[in-house]
Design a protein around this motif. Structure first.
Motif, PDB file in Angstrom:
ATOM      1  N   THR A 183      85.207  -0.282 -16.020  1.00  0.00           N
ATOM      2  CA  THR A 183      84.948   1.157 -16.028  1.00  0.00           C
ATOM      3  C   THR A 183      86.186   1.972 -15.670  1.00  0.00           C
ATOM      4  O   THR A 183      86.466   2.992 -16.319  1.00  0.00           O
ATOM      5  N   LEU A 196      87.847   4.932 -17.959  1.00  0.00           N
ATOM      6  CA  LEU A 196      88.025   6.312 -17.481  1.00  0.00           C
ATOM      7  C   LEU A 196      89.369   6.889 -17.917  1.00  0.00           C
ATOM      8  O   LEU A 196      89.501   8.109 -18.084  1.00  0.00           O
ATOM      9  N   ARG A 232      84.242  10.836 -15.353  1.00  0.00           N
ATOM     10  CA  ARG A 232      83.042  10.013 -15.256  1.00  0.00           C
ATOM     11  C   ARG A 232      81.870  10.588 -16.044  1.00  0.00           C
ATOM     12  O   ARG A 232      81.075   9.850 -16.620  1.00  0.00           O
ATOM     13  N   THR A 265      77.370   2.884 -13.736  1.00  0.00           N
ATOM     14  CA  THR A 265      78.464   2.901 -12.763  1.00  0.00           C
ATOM     15  C   THR A 265      79.119   4.273 -12.719  1.00  0.00           C
ATOM     16  O   THR A 265      79.368   4.832 -11.639  1.00  0.00           O
ATOM     17  N   ALA A 266      79.413   4.841 -13.894  1.00  0.00           N
ATOM     18  CA  ALA A 266      80.006   6.174 -13.950  1.00  0.00           C
ATOM     19  C   ALA A 266      79.047   7.225 -13.400  1.00  0.00           C
ATOM     20  O   ALA A 266      79.446   8.146 -12.678  1.00  0.00           O
ATOM     21  N   SER A 282      78.733   6.964  -9.441  1.00  0.00           N
ATOM     22  CA  SER A 282      79.953   7.478  -8.816  1.00  0.00           C
ATOM     23  C   SER A 282      80.042   8.988  -8.945  1.00  0.00           C
ATOM     24  O   SER A 282      80.408   9.696  -7.997  1.00  0.00           O
ATOM     25  N   TRP A 283      79.710   9.514 -10.103  1.00  0.00           N
ATOM     26  CA  TRP A 283      79.736  10.961 -10.364  1.00  0.00           C
ATOM     27  C   TRP A 283      78.757  11.695  -9.450  1.00  0.00           C
ATOM     28  O   TRP A 283      79.115  12.676  -8.794  1.00  0.00           O
ATOM     29  N   THR A 325      84.572   3.519  -8.744  1.00  0.00           N
ATOM     30  CA  THR A 325      83.864   2.886  -9.861  1.00  0.00           C
ATOM     31  C   THR A 325      84.076   1.366  -9.885  1.00  0.00           C
ATOM     32  O   THR A 325      83.149   0.612 -10.164  1.00  0.00           O
TER      33      THR A 325
END
Length: 433
Positions: free
Chosen positions: A72, A76, A82, A132-133, A136-137, A361
């Protein structure tokens, strides 16, 4: 002395609006997810003639390929933020999901299951990257002091949908069921198409939120939190949560195929009764998540995760007792699994606390998807070993010896699950709060 309640203020108006968008997204996504995975997917594969090994592959595949989400951070660089990566990978995942119902319409029966496996693999990779994105976002947009209640609302919305939608869809499909195999297959195809479209629409509520935390959104946090950021947690805290997650996944993965075979073949549970059990479990998980969110915000997540994991492990003896053919033992098993609402929330938020903010991430994917890879591998190992021990027609066989492989796997899994919380002692108490 400051009261505990004063340390956990309510959500700000801006965070409330973000929370509503997340809940809307989760309601739509979960409705679609319920129709394209789980019981519908595995019963659909069984309808198309999948054997024990194929079912084992389908159960393990999303976890196996999800480990590729560790790339990831590299993606990015290409997508630049993200949010954009989350949206793009979510859309691509839906394109792969469309191949699952399309495979059922192929004229060559021998190609159906391989196409479904390939589609599920592609979807699993992209969905792991998207989540995952996404996680985290959202952890960057929502104030850390409110993570418990913020993510609990998301979990409650997801669980509420998982109670209602599968039962409703199952009831409608059973009403349309005929003795003609074509119409049975078409019913499954319709369910998958509708579910996939719902997952696409779920992206809309989140599109209005910023990709990064701007100065305006940074004001959601208390000034003291911005001026005096929390020190980076010690490395052993992250190592502790990784070892706990991977250890637990190893022993949970062993029983993936065993659970399905006991339910689908030994007990011959109908899809409707299966969703009644899971609906009960999800209802209890809603209460557990709501309770865990408040407890976690006030007292921390380490001890909450430790004790809830131990309690969840006590469900395994119920599965052992069900091997005599009494499906009633699944009722307490699924009720105990209601505590997964606390386990999942505590594990996620504790992981977020022991990873660096804004650039986490890789840390999230390494822990979560690494655990998934382990669960997938042990799921395959357990499933293939069971396949070598039981007769080709399934679990039912003459004599008590036919059940010994299941008892062995369940006992090993039980002992491993009980011991897993010991790794959490590597996490300092102040970090777990």
């Amino acid at each position: 002395m400051k009261r505990i309640e004063d340390q956990t203020p309510g959500l700000s108006p801006e965070t409330e609006r973000l929370s509503r968008s997340v809940v809307q997204n989760q309601l739509l996504f979960s409705a679609g997810y319920a129709l394209t995975t789980g019981g519908f997917l595995y019963y659909f594969a069984g309808h198309l003639g999948a054997g024990t090994r194929t079912i084992s592959i389908l159960l393990a595949l999303p976890e196996l390929v999800g480990v590729l989400a560790v790339f990831t951070p590299a993606l990015l660089i290409l997508f630049r933020n993200r949010k954009r990566l989350f949206v793009a990978s979510s859309i691509l995942a839906r394109l792969f999901t469309f191949l699952i119902p399309a495979a059922a319409l192929l004229p060559d029966n021998s190609l159906r299951l391989p196409v479904i496996i390939g589609a599920l693999a592609g979807q699993g990779i992209l969905q792991a990257v998207a989540f995952t994105a996404y996680l985290s976002w959202l952890s960057d947009l929502a104030p850390e002091r409110n993570w418990g209640r913020f993510f609990a609302r998301r979990d409650i919305a997801r669980l509420a949908v998982l109670i209602v939608v599968p039962l409703l869809a199952t009831s409608i499909k059973s009403q349309l069921r005929t003795s003609v195999d074509f119409w049975e297959t078409l019913g499954y195809v319709a369910v998958f198409v509708i579910g996939n479209l719902l997952q696409l629409v779920s992206l809309i509520p989140l599109l209005k939120w910023p990709a990064v935390l701007s100065e305006r959104h940074a004001s959601w946090e208390r000034p003291a939190e911005i001026e005096s950021p929390q020190p980076r947690p010690p490395l052993r805290a992250y190592v502790g949560i990784v070892l706990f997650s991977w250890w637990l996944s190893f022993f949970q993965g062993l029983t993936q195929t065993a659970f399905f075979l006991i339910t689908y073949r030994q007990l011959e549970l109908s899809l409707r009764n299966y969703y009644l059990l899971t609906g009960t479990m999800y209802a209890l998980q809603m209460f557990a998540a709501a309770w865990a969110g408040r407890i976690g915000d006030r007292f921390g997540y380490r001890d909450l995760l430790l004790w809830s994991t131990v309690l969840v492990a006590t469900s395994i003896p119920c599965w052992m007792f069900s091997l005599n053919g009494d499906a009633r033992w699944l009722i307490p098993a699924y009720m105990i699994w209601g505590l997964f609402g606390a386990v999942n929330l505590a594990l996620q938020n504790l992981l977020l606390k022991v990873t660096p903010r804004h650039r986490n991430t890789f840390h999230l994917a390494f822990c979560r998807q690494g655990a998934g890879l382990i669960a997938g591998l042990t799921g395959l190992a357990g499933g293939f070993w069971l396949d070598s021990q039981i007769n080709p027609s399934g679990v039912r066989a003459e004599g008590p010896a036919a059940l010994e492989p299941f008892l062995i796997l369940l006992l090993i899994s039980f002992l491993g699950r009980i011991l897993a919380p010991a790794w959490l002692l590597l996490i300092p108490g102040r970090v777990g709060r």
